[in-house]
Design a protein around this motif. Structure first.
Motif, PDB file in Angstrom:
ATOM      1  N   SER A 149     -11.136  -3.327  10.955  1.00 36.23           N
ATOM      2  CA  SER A 149     -11.259  -1.905  10.591  1.00 36.23           C
ATOM      3  C   SER A 149      -9.891  -1.311  10.239  1.00 36.23           C
ATOM      4  O   SER A 149      -9.781  -0.522   9.294  1.00 36.23           O
ATOM      5  CB  SER A 149     -11.907  -1.108  11.719  1.00 36.23           C
ATOM      6  N   GLN A 150      -8.834  -1.711  10.957  1.00 35.32           N
ATOM      7  CA  GLN A 150      -7.491  -1.231  10.622  1.00 35.32           C
ATOM      8  C   GLN A 150      -7.060  -1.772   9.268  1.00 35.32           C
ATOM      9  O   GLN A 150      -6.441  -1.061   8.476  1.00 35.32           O
ATOM     10  CB  GLN A 150      -6.494  -1.659  11.697  1.00 35.32           C
ATOM     11  N   ARG A 151      -7.409  -3.014   8.990  1.00 35.00           N
ATOM     12  CA  ARG A 151      -7.085  -3.617   7.694  1.00 35.00           C
ATOM     13  C   ARG A 151      -7.800  -2.856   6.585  1.00 35.00           C
ATOM     14  O   ARG A 151      -7.223  -2.583   5.536  1.00 35.00           O
ATOM     15  CB  ARG A 151      -7.496  -5.083   7.683  1.00 35.00           C
ATOM     16  N   GLY A 152      -9.063  -2.499   6.827  1.00 33.72           N
ATOM     17  CA  GLY A 152      -9.820  -1.724   5.847  1.00 33.72           C
ATOM     18  C   GLY A 152      -9.166  -0.371   5.579  1.00 33.72           C
ATOM     19  O   GLY A 152      -9.095   0.080   4.435  1.00 33.72           O
ATOM     20  N   GLU A 153      -8.665   0.268   6.630  1.00 40.19           N
ATOM     21  CA  GLU A 153      -7.981   1.551   6.472  1.00 40.19           C
ATOM     22  C   GLU A 153      -6.699   1.369   5.660  1.00 40.19           C
ATOM     23  O   GLU A 153      -6.388   2.182   4.791  1.00 40.19           O
ATOM     24  CB  GLU A 153      -7.663   2.148   7.839  1.00 40.19           C
ATOM     25  N   ARG A 154      -5.967   0.298   5.938  1.00 41.88           N
ATOM     26  CA  ARG A 154      -4.735   0.044   5.185  1.00 41.88           C
ATOM     27  C   ARG A 154      -5.050  -0.258   3.725  1.00 41.88           C
ATOM     28  O   ARG A 154      -4.316   0.163   2.827  1.00 41.88           O
ATOM     29  CB  ARG A 154      -3.954  -1.109   5.816  1.00 41.88           C
ATOM     30  N   ILE A 155      -6.140  -0.986   3.490  1.00 45.92           N
ATOM     31  CA  ILE A 155      -6.522  -1.288   2.109  1.00 45.92           C
ATOM     32  C   ILE A 155      -6.904  -0.004   1.386  1.00 45.92           C
ATOM     33  O   ILE A 155      -6.546   0.190   0.220  1.00 45.92           O
ATOM     34  CB  ILE A 155      -7.670  -2.320   2.079  1.00 45.92           C
ATOM     35  N   ASP A 156      -7.617   0.893   2.063  1.00 49.55           N
ATOM     36  CA  ASP A 156      -7.982   2.174   1.451  1.00 49.55           C
ATOM     37  C   ASP A 156      -6.728   2.981   1.112  1.00 49.55           C
ATOM     38  O   ASP A 156      -6.625   3.571   0.039  1.00 49.55           O
ATOM     39  CB  ASP A 156      -8.883   2.985   2.389  1.00 49.55           C
ATOM     40  N   ALA A 157      -5.773   3.003   2.033  1.00 51.02           N
ATOM     41  CA  ALA A 157      -4.526   3.733   1.783  1.00 51.02           C
ATOM     42  C   ALA A 157      -3.770   3.108   0.616  1.00 51.02           C
ATOM     43  O   ALA A 157      -3.221   3.821  -0.242  1.00 51.02           O
ATOM     44  CB  ALA A 157      -3.651   3.743   3.032  1.00 51.02           C
ATOM     45  N   LEU A 158      -3.753   1.791   0.562  1.00 52.44           N
ATOM     46  CA  LEU A 158      -3.073   1.094  -0.526  1.00 52.44           C
ATOM     47  C   LEU A 158      -3.764   1.366  -1.858  1.00 52.44           C
ATOM     48  O   LEU A 158      -3.101   1.562  -2.882  1.00 52.44           O
ATOM     49  CB  LEU A 158      -3.041  -0.408  -0.237  1.00 52.44           C
ATOM     50  N   THR A 196      -5.422   4.074  -2.639  1.00 57.44           N
ATOM     51  CA  THR A 196      -5.080   5.448  -2.999  1.00 57.44           C
ATOM     52  C   THR A 196      -3.686   5.508  -3.602  1.00 57.44           C
ATOM     53  O   THR A 196      -3.468   6.159  -4.636  1.00 57.44           O
ATOM     54  CB  THR A 196      -5.155   6.354  -1.754  1.00 57.44           C
ATOM     55  N   LYS A 197      -2.733   4.816  -2.978  1.00 56.13           N
ATOM     56  CA  LYS A 197      -1.368   4.795  -3.507  1.00 56.13           C
ATOM     57  C   LYS A 197      -1.329   4.150  -4.883  1.00 56.13           C
ATOM     58  O   LYS A 197      -0.599   4.610  -5.777  1.00 56.13           O
ATOM     59  CB  LYS A 197      -0.438   4.041  -2.558  1.00 56.13           C
ATOM     60  N   THR A 198      -2.120   3.090  -5.074  1.00 52.66           N
ATOM     61  CA  THR A 198      -2.158   2.412  -6.364  1.00 52.66           C
ATOM     62  C   THR A 198      -2.706   3.329  -7.447  1.00 52.66           C
ATOM     63  O   THR A 198      -2.168   3.383  -8.558  1.00 52.66           O
ATOM     64  CB  THR A 198      -3.030   1.139  -6.263  1.00 52.66           C
ATOM     65  N   ASP A 221      -2.641   6.617  -7.430  1.00 54.59           N
ATOM     66  CA  ASP A 221      -1.628   7.644  -7.683  1.00 54.59           C
ATOM     67  C   ASP A 221      -0.502   7.106  -8.559  1.00 54.59           C
ATOM     68  O   ASP A 221      -0.016   7.795  -9.462  1.00 54.59           O
ATOM     69  CB  ASP A 221      -1.052   8.170  -6.358  1.00 54.59           C
ATOM     70  N   LEU A 222      -0.082   5.884  -8.299  1.00 50.06           N
ATOM     71  CA  LEU A 222       0.980   5.270  -9.087  1.00 50.06           C
ATOM     72  C   LEU A 222       0.540   5.051 -10.531  1.00 50.06           C
ATOM     73  O   LEU A 222       1.327   5.259 -11.460  1.00 50.06           O
ATOM     74  CB  LEU A 222       1.404   3.945  -8.449  1.00 50.06           C
ATOM     75  N   ALA A 223      -0.708   4.661 -10.727  1.00 47.51           N
ATOM     76  CA  ALA A 223      -1.221   4.461 -12.088  1.00 47.51           C
ATOM     77  C   ALA A 223      -1.239   5.779 -12.854  1.00 47.51           C
ATOM     78  O   ALA A 223      -0.855   5.831 -14.035  1.00 47.51           O
ATOM     79  CB  ALA A 223      -2.619   3.859 -12.037  1.00 47.51           C
ATOM     80  N   ILE A 224      -1.643   6.848 -12.199  1.00 48.60           N
ATOM     81  CA  ILE A 224      -1.650   8.170 -12.839  1.00 48.60           C
ATOM     82  C   ILE A 224      -0.228   8.599 -13.168  1.00 48.60           C
ATOM     83  O   ILE A 224       0.050   9.109 -14.256  1.00 48.60           O
ATOM     84  CB  ILE A 224      -2.354   9.198 -11.921  1.00 48.60           C
ATOM     85  N   SER A 225       0.683   8.364 -12.237  1.00 49.55           N
ATOM     86  CA  SER A 225       2.086   8.712 -12.454  1.00 49.55           C
ATOM     87  C   SER A 225       2.675   7.907 -13.608  1.00 49.55           C
ATOM     88  O   SER A 225       3.430   8.444 -14.431  1.00 49.55           O
ATOM     89  CB  SER A 225       2.878   8.464 -11.175  1.00 49.55           C
ATOM     90  N   ALA A 226       2.334   6.629 -13.677  1.00 56.11           N
ATOM     91  CA  ALA A 226       2.848   5.780 -14.751  1.00 56.11           C
ATOM     92  C   ALA A 226       2.326   6.247 -16.105  1.00 56.11           C
ATOM     93  O   ALA A 226       3.062   6.235 -17.099  1.00 56.11           O
ATOM     94  CB  ALA A 226       2.448   4.329 -14.508  1.00 56.11           C
TER      95      ALA A 226
END
Length: 110
Positions: free
Chosen positions: A45-54, A56-58, A60-65
């Protein structure tokens, strides 16, 4: 018969104090296994949360790029026009300079 209540899961003749140690050992193994399984579930479950956060960051980075690419293209076009304006001004200046030099020389020779 013995004082212990009937348990259909214990084979006949194995009821008694000697079996309690085996049952306790088996119960300890089950408890250990359940503990390991709970830890694994928590880790998943913690891994799933980290994957979700990652993820989201990805995103955001794609939009920024994409915004950066758009801005870079605008700057490139502006600089291209600025360069063209400078070249045109330079060419017009050289032509004017040549006209100023050549026209009086031609008029003076006539």
């Amino acid at each position: 018969m013995s004082d212990a209540p009937y348990d259909p899961y214990i084979p006949a003749g194995q009821q008694g104090a000697g079996n309690n140690a085996g049952t306790a050992k088996l119960q300890q193994q089950i408890d250990d296994t359940v503990g390991v399984m709970r830890e694994n579930i928590n880790k998943v479950s913690q891994r799933g949360e980290r994957i979700d956060a990652l993820q989201t960051k990805t995103d955001d980075l794609a939009i920024s790029a994409q915004g950066f690419r758009r801005g870079a293209n605008q700057v490139r076009k502006k600089m291209w026009w600025k360069d063209m304006k400078m070249r045109i001004c330079l060419i017009v200046g050289i032509i004017l300079l040549l006209v100023i030099i050549i026209v009086p020389a031609v008029v003076a020779t006539r």
